[in-house]
Write an enzyme that holds these catalytic residues in place. Structure first.
Site, PDB file in Angstrom:
ATOM      1  N   LYS A   1       0.816  -1.216   0.000  1.00  0.00           N
ATOM      2  CA  LYS A   1       0.000   0.000   0.000  1.00  0.00           C
ATOM      3  C   LYS A   1       0.853   1.272   0.000  1.00  0.00           C
ATOM      4  O   LYS A   1       0.404   2.317  -0.445  1.00  0.00           O
ATOM      5  CB  LYS A   1      -0.980  -0.013   1.161  1.00  0.00           C
ATOM      6  CG  LYS A   1      -2.026  -1.095   0.961  1.00  0.00           C
ATOM      7  CD  LYS A   1      -3.186  -1.000   1.903  1.00  0.00           C
ATOM      8  CE  LYS A   1      -4.266  -1.996   1.530  1.00  0.00           C
ATOM      9  NZ  LYS A   1      -3.841  -3.404   1.702  1.00  0.00           N
TER      10      LYS A   1
HETATM   11  C1  LIG Z   1      -4.446  -4.443   1.100  1.00  0.00           C
HETATM   12  C2  LIG Z   1      -3.720  -5.731   0.992  1.00  0.00           C
HETATM   13  C3  LIG Z   1      -4.126  -6.735   0.093  1.00  0.00           C
HETATM   14  C4  LIG Z   1      -5.367  -6.616  -0.768  1.00  0.00           C
HETATM   15  O1  LIG Z   1      -5.243  -5.646  -1.758  1.00  0.00           O
HETATM   16  P1  LIG Z   1      -6.525  -5.080  -2.538  1.00  0.00           P
HETATM   17  O2  LIG Z   1      -6.026  -3.942  -3.312  1.00  0.00           O
HETATM   18  O3  LIG Z   1      -7.502  -4.672  -1.459  1.00  0.00           O
HETATM   19  O4  LIG Z   1      -7.068  -6.203  -3.351  1.00  0.00           O
HETATM   20  C5  LIG Z   1      -3.360  -7.892   0.008  1.00  0.00           C
HETATM   21  N1  LIG Z   1      -2.270  -8.067   0.795  1.00  0.00           N
HETATM   22  C6  LIG Z   1      -1.857  -7.135   1.665  1.00  0.00           C
HETATM   23  C7  LIG Z   1      -0.657  -7.402   2.504  1.00  0.00           C
HETATM   24  C8  LIG Z   1      -2.550  -5.922   1.798  1.00  0.00           C
HETATM   25  O5  LIG Z   1      -2.133  -4.996   2.676  1.00  0.00           O
END
Ligand SMILES: *Cc1c(COP(=O)(O)O)cnc(C)c1O
Length: 474
Positions: free
Chosen positions: A113
């Site tokens: 993120k």
């Molecule tokens: C947010 C997240 C996801 C999922 O991603 P999306 O964009 O919501 O599909 C998967 N793995 C981790 C470690 C995350 O922080």
């Protein structure tokens, strides 16, 4: 470039107008009016660019209301070796025959993120200064989103963050990561409840239009277009690293929750990046796997939303799916509105299984899916460790397990790494009986002084806290 709502609202908006916004006024999601197209000449011109230069090229196609020199500065300031650990920013490493891992977790909070949130932080600061406005971000998190937001906004002018998390329910590492931030503009609210209680408080506070306006409350959730756009960049960057000689098509497997990450892959593919398939990997919370297998999208209730060992994928609905379905059904806004507005509200589900758009969709859009469970994660972590000496986190393990089921010998398969193992030490211990390595800069993290305020499950208490804080800030 203009942005429109998936539900047909007549307004067409510029990038900076939607930057600070969540849903469109009709409840839809913002999408570009048309996807900019890249051709072979552009691809070869871009193939040698550094990450920030490539980000600038791609963002320029979507952002025409920030002067190019400023946009370039923002990209250069965001994607640095200092913040992301290396000049490559998102390195690709070969894992086993035909399978690669795209490293997206070397940013400040060790989860993917950061890739988008760091850019959003700089875009927000820029735009707020331009408008002479301030913004107070209110959010709820059970881990990755909250810390990525806090680390992206720390010390930024014009932005404050009020981030709620369930008191005592995050991993020690995640809690320390969030609560050790000492910046004046970051406020951690530990709510004496569960994650859903935190989310309900966000809804209650945002639902109070008067409070929201007076206190300039906003959000940076996963439906934000700028976050999605930032994620498009690494699909291109990765393609250039894997398909060095051009001409090759590649496949991606994406550990998915809210469908943000893989939706960025869809956008990259719509722009013309040679992606043969996009494989959606879920855990036991398999809303998306069910949709891609059957055409039925069925939102889960609280009782059917499981707490798993890949917690950042524990979702009851996939907030970004509407963007893909809009494209799938030929950008029919009236129908998107009926599916995601009326039908989901009334029945909690819709069914596209009888629709030719769905049955042909997999081919046209390259989507397929799979799921894994706790035992699969443990087995995949163990097996990868034994085979290649590589330690992967439980979310990436969900991806790798599904990727192996979909890999073919002709096409490079790239698994998106979404977090580092150190964030999920308990599961690593269970799988391997050893501690995950910890990047040196995180030594002693849990011993740092923590800054947080414990509050009851009460929207009024949260509102009062926000009001008092803002008054104190003058
Ligand atoms: C947010 C997240 C996801 C999922 O991603 P999306 O964009 O919501 O599909 C998967 N793995 C981790 C470690 C995350 O922080």
């Amino acid at each position: 470039m203009h942005y429109i709502s998936t539900r047909g609202h007549p307004e067409r908006k510029a990038f900076c107008e939607i930057l600070l916004e969540g849903l469109a006024p009709d409840g839809g999601l913002y999408v570009p009016e048309a996807y900019p197209q890249v051709d072979g000449i552009m691809l070869s011109r871009w193939s040698g660019l550094s990450y920030p230069d490539l980000a600038f090229e791609i963002l320029s196609l979507y952002v025409d209301d920030i002067p190019p020199v400023d946009l370039k500065t923002i990209c250069e300031k965001t994607y640095t070796a200092q913040i992301f650990g290396s000049r490559e920013i998102a390195p690709v490493r070969p894992l086993e025959t035909g399978v690669y891992v795209l490293e997206l977790s070397n940013g400040p909070t060790l989860a993917f993120k950061d890739m988008a949130m760091q850019l959003l932080g700089n875009l927000l600061e820029y735009e707020l200064a331009h408008r002479g406005e301030e913004l107070n971000i209110l959010g709820a998190t059970s881990g990755d989103t909250g810390s990525a937001a806090a680390y992206a906004m720390r010390g930024k002018n014009g932005v404050r963050v009020f981030m709620m998390s369930p008191h005592g329910r995050m991993s020690a590492f995640q809690q320390a990561q969030m609560f050790s931030l000492q910046d004046d503009n970051i406020h951690n609210l530990a709510i004496e409840g569960v994650f859903d209680d935190c989310q309900d408080i966000v809804k209650a506070v945002s639902g109070d239009a008067d409070f929201k306006r007076r206190h300039r409350i906003g959000a940076v959730n996963s439906i934000n277009w700028a976050r999605l756009m930032a994620q498009v960049v690494y699909y291109f960057h990765c393609y250039f690293q894997v398909a060095r000689n051009g001409g090759t098509r590649v496949a991606f497997t994406v550990p998915s929750g809210n469908f943000g990450n893989v939706c960025a892959g869809h956008v990259a593919r719509m722009m013309g990046l040679p992606i043969s398939s996009l494989v959606v990997a879920t855990n036991e919370n398999d809303v998306l796997d069910e949709f891609f297998r059957t055409g039925v999208y069925r939102v889960r209730g609280r009782a059917d939303t499981f707490e798993t060992s890949s917690p950042s994928m524990d979702i009851s609905k996939a907030s970004n799916l509407e963007r893909f379905v809009f494209d799938l059904i030929g950008r029919d806004a009236r129908r998107t509105k009926s599916l995601f507005g009326d039908q989901l509200r009334q029945c909690g589900s819709f069914d596209l299984s009888g629709d030719p758009a769905f049955s042909q969709g997999a081919d046209r859009f390259g989507f397929c899916s799979g799921r894994s469970i706790h035992a699969d994660r443990l087995a995949t972590i163990r097996d990868t460790w034994e085979r290649s000496g590589t330690l992967i986190d439980p979310h990436t393990a969900d991806g790798l397990k599904v990727a192996r089921e979909h890999a073919d010998s002709q096409t490079p398969m790239i698994v998106l790494e979404t977090a580092l193992p150190v964030k999920f030490a308990e599961t690593i211990r269970e799988a391997l009986g050893r501690e995950p390595n910890r990047p040196r800069r995180f030594n002693g993290l849990e011993d740092l002084p923590k800054r947080f305020k414990v509050l009851p499950v009460d929207a009024q208490a949260v509102k009062s806290y926000i009001s008092e804080t803002l008054q104190g800030a003058g």
